[in-house]
Design a protein around this motif. Structure first.
Motif, PDB file in Angstrom:
ATOM      1  N   SER A  32       0.798  -1.217   0.000  1.00  0.00           N
ATOM      2  CA  SER A  32       0.000   0.000   0.000  1.00  0.00           C
ATOM      3  C   SER A  32       0.835   1.274   0.000  1.00  0.00           C
ATOM      4  O   SER A  32       0.283   2.352  -0.244  1.00  0.00           O
ATOM      5  CB  SER A  32      -0.930   0.017   1.230  1.00  0.00           C
ATOM      6  N   SER A  33       2.140   1.197   0.257  1.00  0.00           N
ATOM      7  CA  SER A  33       2.960   2.407   0.335  1.00  0.00           C
ATOM      8  C   SER A  33       4.373   2.099  -0.144  1.00  0.00           C
ATOM      9  O   SER A  33       4.803   0.936  -0.223  1.00  0.00           O
ATOM     10  CB  SER A  33       2.995   2.963   1.765  1.00  0.00           C
ATOM     11  N   SER A  34       5.096   3.171  -0.432  1.00  0.00           N
ATOM     12  CA  SER A  34       6.481   3.020  -0.879  1.00  0.00           C
ATOM     13  C   SER A  34       7.375   2.506   0.253  1.00  0.00           C
ATOM     14  O   SER A  34       8.370   1.826  -0.001  1.00  0.00           O
ATOM     15  CB  SER A  34       7.002   4.363  -1.397  1.00  0.00           C
ATOM     16  N   HIS A  35       7.034   2.815   1.505  1.00  0.00           N
ATOM     17  CA  HIS A  35       7.836   2.334   2.620  1.00  0.00           C
ATOM     18  C   HIS A  35       7.682   0.831   2.793  1.00  0.00           C
ATOM     19  O   HIS A  35       8.641   0.134   3.123  1.00  0.00           O
ATOM     20  CB  HIS A  35       7.427   3.057   3.908  1.00  0.00           C
ATOM     21  N   GLU A  36       6.475   0.320   2.550  1.00  0.00           N
ATOM     22  CA  GLU A  36       6.290  -1.126   2.573  1.00  0.00           C
ATOM     23  C   GLU A  36       7.082  -1.793   1.460  1.00  0.00           C
ATOM     24  O   GLU A  36       7.673  -2.870   1.651  1.00  0.00           O
ATOM     25  CB  GLU A  36       4.809  -1.472   2.448  1.00  0.00           C
ATOM     26  N   ALA A  37       7.115  -1.171   0.297  1.00  0.00           N
ATOM     27  CA  ALA A  37       7.872  -1.731  -0.827  1.00  0.00           C
ATOM     28  C   ALA A  37       9.361  -1.787  -0.498  1.00  0.00           C
ATOM     29  O   ALA A  37      10.049  -2.766  -0.816  1.00  0.00           O
ATOM     30  CB  ALA A  37       7.630  -0.910  -2.087  1.00  0.00           C
ATOM     31  N   LEU A  38       9.880  -0.737   0.139  1.00  0.00           N
ATOM     32  CA  LEU A  38      11.299  -0.720   0.499  1.00  0.00           C
ATOM     33  C   LEU A  38      11.601  -1.770   1.558  1.00  0.00           C
ATOM     34  O   LEU A  38      12.638  -2.453   1.497  1.00  0.00           O
ATOM     35  CB  LEU A  38      11.677   0.675   1.001  1.00  0.00           C
ATOM     36  N   ALA A  39      10.723  -1.939   2.550  1.00  0.00           N
ATOM     37  CA  ALA A  39      10.937  -2.957   3.579  1.00  0.00           C
ATOM     38  C   ALA A  39      10.882  -4.361   2.978  1.00  0.00           C
ATOM     39  O   ALA A  39      11.691  -5.239   3.340  1.00  0.00           O
ATOM     40  CB  ALA A  39       9.888  -2.810   4.681  1.00  0.00           C
ATOM     41  N   LEU A  40       9.946  -4.598   2.062  1.00  0.00           N
ATOM     42  CA  LEU A  40       9.863  -5.907   1.404  1.00  0.00           C
ATOM     43  C   LEU A  40      11.095  -6.153   0.540  1.00  0.00           C
ATOM     44  O   LEU A  40      11.594  -7.283   0.459  1.00  0.00           O
ATOM     45  CB  LEU A  40       8.591  -5.979   0.569  1.00  0.00           C
ATOM     46  N   PHE A  41      11.618  -5.134  -0.099  1.00  0.00           N
ATOM     47  CA  PHE A  41      12.829  -5.252  -0.918  1.00  0.00           C
ATOM     48  C   PHE A  41      14.013  -5.659  -0.031  1.00  0.00           C
ATOM     49  O   PHE A  41      14.803  -6.541  -0.398  1.00  0.00           O
ATOM     50  CB  PHE A  41      13.105  -3.923  -1.617  1.00  0.00           C
ATOM     51  N   THR A  42      14.156  -5.050   1.126  1.00  0.00           N
ATOM     52  CA  THR A  42      15.248  -5.391   2.035  1.00  0.00           C
ATOM     53  C   THR A  42      15.124  -6.841   2.501  1.00  0.00           C
ATOM     54  O   THR A  42      16.128  -7.568   2.585  1.00  0.00           O
ATOM     55  CB  THR A  42      15.248  -4.436   3.238  1.00  0.00           C
ATOM     56  N   HIS A  43      13.903  -7.254   2.832  1.00  0.00           N
ATOM     57  CA  HIS A  43      13.687  -8.640   3.237  1.00  0.00           C
ATOM     58  C   HIS A  43      14.064  -9.603   2.110  1.00  0.00           C
ATOM     59  O   HIS A  43      14.667 -10.669   2.376  1.00  0.00           O
ATOM     60  CB  HIS A  43      12.224  -8.835   3.640  1.00  0.00           C
ATOM     61  N   ALA A  44      13.765  -9.257   0.871  1.00  0.00           N
ATOM     62  CA  ALA A  44      14.106 -10.122  -0.263  1.00  0.00           C
ATOM     63  C   ALA A  44      15.618 -10.240  -0.417  1.00  0.00           C
ATOM     64  O   ALA A  44      16.132 -11.324  -0.750  1.00  0.00           O
ATOM     65  CB  ALA A  44      13.471  -9.574  -1.540  1.00  0.00           C
ATOM     66  N   PRO A  75       0.767 -12.613   7.815  1.00  0.00           N
ATOM     67  CA  PRO A  75      -0.069 -11.452   7.455  1.00  0.00           C
ATOM     68  C   PRO A  75       0.228 -10.200   8.280  1.00  0.00           C
ATOM     69  O   PRO A  75      -0.065  -9.084   7.831  1.00  0.00           O
ATOM     70  CB  PRO A  75      -1.496 -11.959   7.698  1.00  0.00           C
ATOM     71  N   ASN A  76       0.812 -10.347   9.451  1.00  0.00           N
ATOM     72  CA  ASN A  76       1.055  -9.187  10.318  1.00  0.00           C
ATOM     73  C   ASN A  76       2.444  -8.574  10.115  1.00  0.00           C
ATOM     74  O   ASN A  76       2.926  -7.826  10.966  1.00  0.00           O
ATOM     75  CB  ASN A  76       0.890  -9.590  11.783  1.00  0.00           C
ATOM     76  N   TRP A  77       3.098  -8.876   9.016  1.00  0.00           N
ATOM     77  CA  TRP A  77       4.470  -8.388   8.829  1.00  0.00           C
ATOM     78  C   TRP A  77       4.512  -6.866   8.733  1.00  0.00           C
ATOM     79  O   TRP A  77       5.510  -6.237   9.096  1.00  0.00           O
ATOM     80  CB  TRP A  77       5.086  -9.018   7.572  1.00  0.00           C
ATOM     81  N   ASN A  78       3.427  -6.264   8.239  1.00  0.00           N
ATOM     82  CA  ASN A  78       3.377  -4.811   8.087  1.00  0.00           C
ATOM     83  C   ASN A  78       2.359  -4.176   9.032  1.00  0.00           C
ATOM     84  O   ASN A  78       1.728  -3.173   8.702  1.00  0.00           O
ATOM     85  CB  ASN A  78       3.051  -4.438   6.647  1.00  0.00           C
ATOM     86  N   ALA A  79       2.201  -4.789  10.205  1.00  0.00           N
ATOM     87  CA  ALA A  79       1.220  -4.271  11.149  1.00  0.00           C
ATOM     88  C   ALA A  79       1.652  -2.921  11.724  1.00  0.00           C
ATOM     89  O   ALA A  79       0.802  -2.085  12.056  1.00  0.00           O
ATOM     90  CB  ALA A  79       1.001  -5.280  12.278  1.00  0.00           C
ATOM     91  N   SER A  80       2.922  -2.675  11.862  1.00  0.00           N
ATOM     92  CA  SER A  80       3.398  -1.391  12.382  1.00  0.00           C
ATOM     93  C   SER A  80       3.365  -0.338  11.289  1.00  0.00           C
ATOM     94  O   SER A  80       3.590  -0.626  10.110  1.00  0.00           O
ATOM     95  CB  SER A  80       4.833  -1.528  12.927  1.00  0.00           C
ATOM     96  N   PHE A  81       3.113   0.889  11.709  1.00  0.00           N
ATOM     97  CA  PHE A  81       2.990   1.976  10.746  1.00  0.00           C
ATOM     98  C   PHE A  81       4.337   2.712  10.636  1.00  0.00           C
ATOM     99  O   PHE A  81       4.867   3.216  11.632  1.00  0.00           O
ATOM    100  CB  PHE A  81       1.894   2.952  11.186  1.00  0.00           C
ATOM    101  N   ASN A  82       4.887   2.744   9.425  1.00  0.00           N
ATOM    102  CA  ASN A  82       6.130   3.455   9.095  1.00  0.00           C
ATOM    103  C   ASN A  82       7.370   2.849   9.754  1.00  0.00           C
ATOM    104  O   ASN A  82       8.457   3.430   9.672  1.00  0.00           O
ATOM    105  CB  ASN A  82       6.058   4.937   9.481  1.00  0.00           C
ATOM    106  N   THR A  83       7.245   1.703  10.417  1.00  0.00           N
ATOM    107  CA  THR A  83       8.389   1.019  11.010  1.00  0.00           C
ATOM    108  C   THR A  83       8.217  -0.474  10.763  1.00  0.00           C
ATOM    109  O   THR A  83       7.186  -1.058  11.118  1.00  0.00           O
ATOM    110  CB  THR A  83       8.482   1.292  12.525  1.00  0.00           C
TER     111      THR A  83
END
Length: 375
Positions: A32-44, A75-83
């Motif tokens: 849903s956001s660019s910050h989620e995309a960056l966090a998922l990229f780091t995890h990859a 499913p809760n990997w992005n439960a925190s907002f902006n962190t």
């Protein structure tokens, strides 16, 4: 030839595999956001190099759940907002690693920490330089049967980033600033160390050989006494003597006669009282005119007129010369100019050759009678 585990295709495939599975009734987005995309990229990037997810909180691990769902994320990997935080382990290390992505305005900071290593690594990323917000959010797609369709998810994720070259640049930043500093000796097929990797491994090896820091304890013993004065910044340095040929410094008042030469018989002073007592500075029996011990030492004998300078002056001493000056017109301290009487001589008797102040004779002439005129 093996493929680069941090290449664009490998990272995008890992990102697609990590996105949680959505049920038919689930209407949430993949990203849903660019910050989620960056966090998922780091995890990859981490999973491509063999890191195993243990959970999202170092104090509350979910290793069993993560292992059951792998390579999917809970499913809760992005439960925190902006962190976004991830906890990993690796078979080539006994440490656990924490990777955290934090949003700060238009930027994001990716930080890594090896637990018990206590060294934080970080990299700062401007999100708009890598992620295109126009491709967000990514929603799930359904096939003809209404089931989740993930066949085109890799291409959809590629559109989230500005270009494949930007994907390579972002992966390189994470590799150099995070991964290689957390695990410099990482061995992975297709993974090649750069000069920066080797430098990071050498720094880590040196840090491992360095003994742990000891707390600084105050010295229980007192400090030794210092000489006085001790490095006094207000104390001016001693003056060097004036070199020959240079102008001497100007003279100043000398109220304590510090700079005046000593008064010795060889260099009589200018005092109107003469040098009374000068001979008394000589040791007994060694002075040239010792009146107390005649015949002892060298040069002893009775005082001779005009020669002795001890505490037994003779009548021809400058102290008893005529008023208004001595024989040579010197100043007489007993008869100052303008005095109305002549002072008496030694023993209360009139002095020899007494004269009126100003040069006039007195009494019975200059032969020593009672010649002191009184008014």
């Amino acid at each position: 030839m093996s493929t680069n585990p941090l290449g664009p295709s490998a990272i995008l495939q890992r990102m697609a595999e990590a996105l949680p599975t959505h049920t038919q009734s689930d209407q949430t987005s993949y990203l849903s956001s660019s910050h989620e995309a960056l966090a998922l990229f780091t995890h990859a990037c981490m999973t491509s190099l063999g890191f195993r997810l243990l959970g999202f909180d170092e104090d509350k691990l979910e290793e069993a759940k993560c292992h059951e769902l792998a390579p999917r994320l809970p499913p809760n990997w992005n439960a925190s907002f902006n962190t976004y935080a991830f906890v990993y382990a690796h078979q080539q290390s006994a440490l656990r690693y924490v990777i955290r992505t934090d949003r700060m305005g238009g930027k994001a900071e990716i930080r890594g920490l090896g637990i018990k290593d206590e060294r934080i690594t970080r990299v700062e990323v401007t999100i708009k330089d890598f992620v295109s917000n126009a491709s967000l959010p990514i929603r799930k797609s359904l096939d003809a049967d209404g089931a989740e369709d993930r066949s085109n998810l890799t291409q959809t994720l590629q559109n989230v980033f500005i270009s494949p070259s930007r994907i390579e640049d972002l992966a390189s930043l994470i590799k150099i600033n995070i991964i290689q500093k957390l695990l410099p000796s990482l061995q992975k097929e297709g993974y090649e160390e750069s000069p920066d990797d080797r430098a990071a491994r050498e720094d880590a090896d040196e840090a491992g050989r360095r003994p742990p820091r000891q707390p600084v304890m105050p010295d229980p013993l007192p400090q030794p006494a210092q000489p006085y004065p001790f490095n006094d910044p207000l104390n001016p340095p001693p003056r060097n003597p004036v070199p020959a040929g240079d102008f001497p410094p100007p003279g100043f008042e000398d109220p304590y006669d510090i700079n005046r030469p000593a008064r010795t018989p060889l260099y009589p002073g200018r005092s109107p009282f003469g040098n009374i007592g000068a001979d008394d500075l000589n040791p007994p029996g060694l002075g040239p005119h010792d009146p107390l011990r005649p015949g002892m030492g060298i040069g002893g004998g009775l005082p001779r007129p005009g020669r002795g300078q001890g505490m037994h002056p003779t009548f021809d001493d400058p102290l008893f010369r005529g008023p208004g000056g001595g024989d040579n017109g010197e100043f007489d301290p007993q008869v100052p100019p303008g005095a109305r009487y002549d002072p008496l001589g030694p023993g209360g008797l009139p002095r020899l050759g007494g004269r009126r102040p100003g040069g006039g004779g007195g009494g019975f002439g200059g032969f020593g009678g009672f010649g002191g005129d009184i008014i």
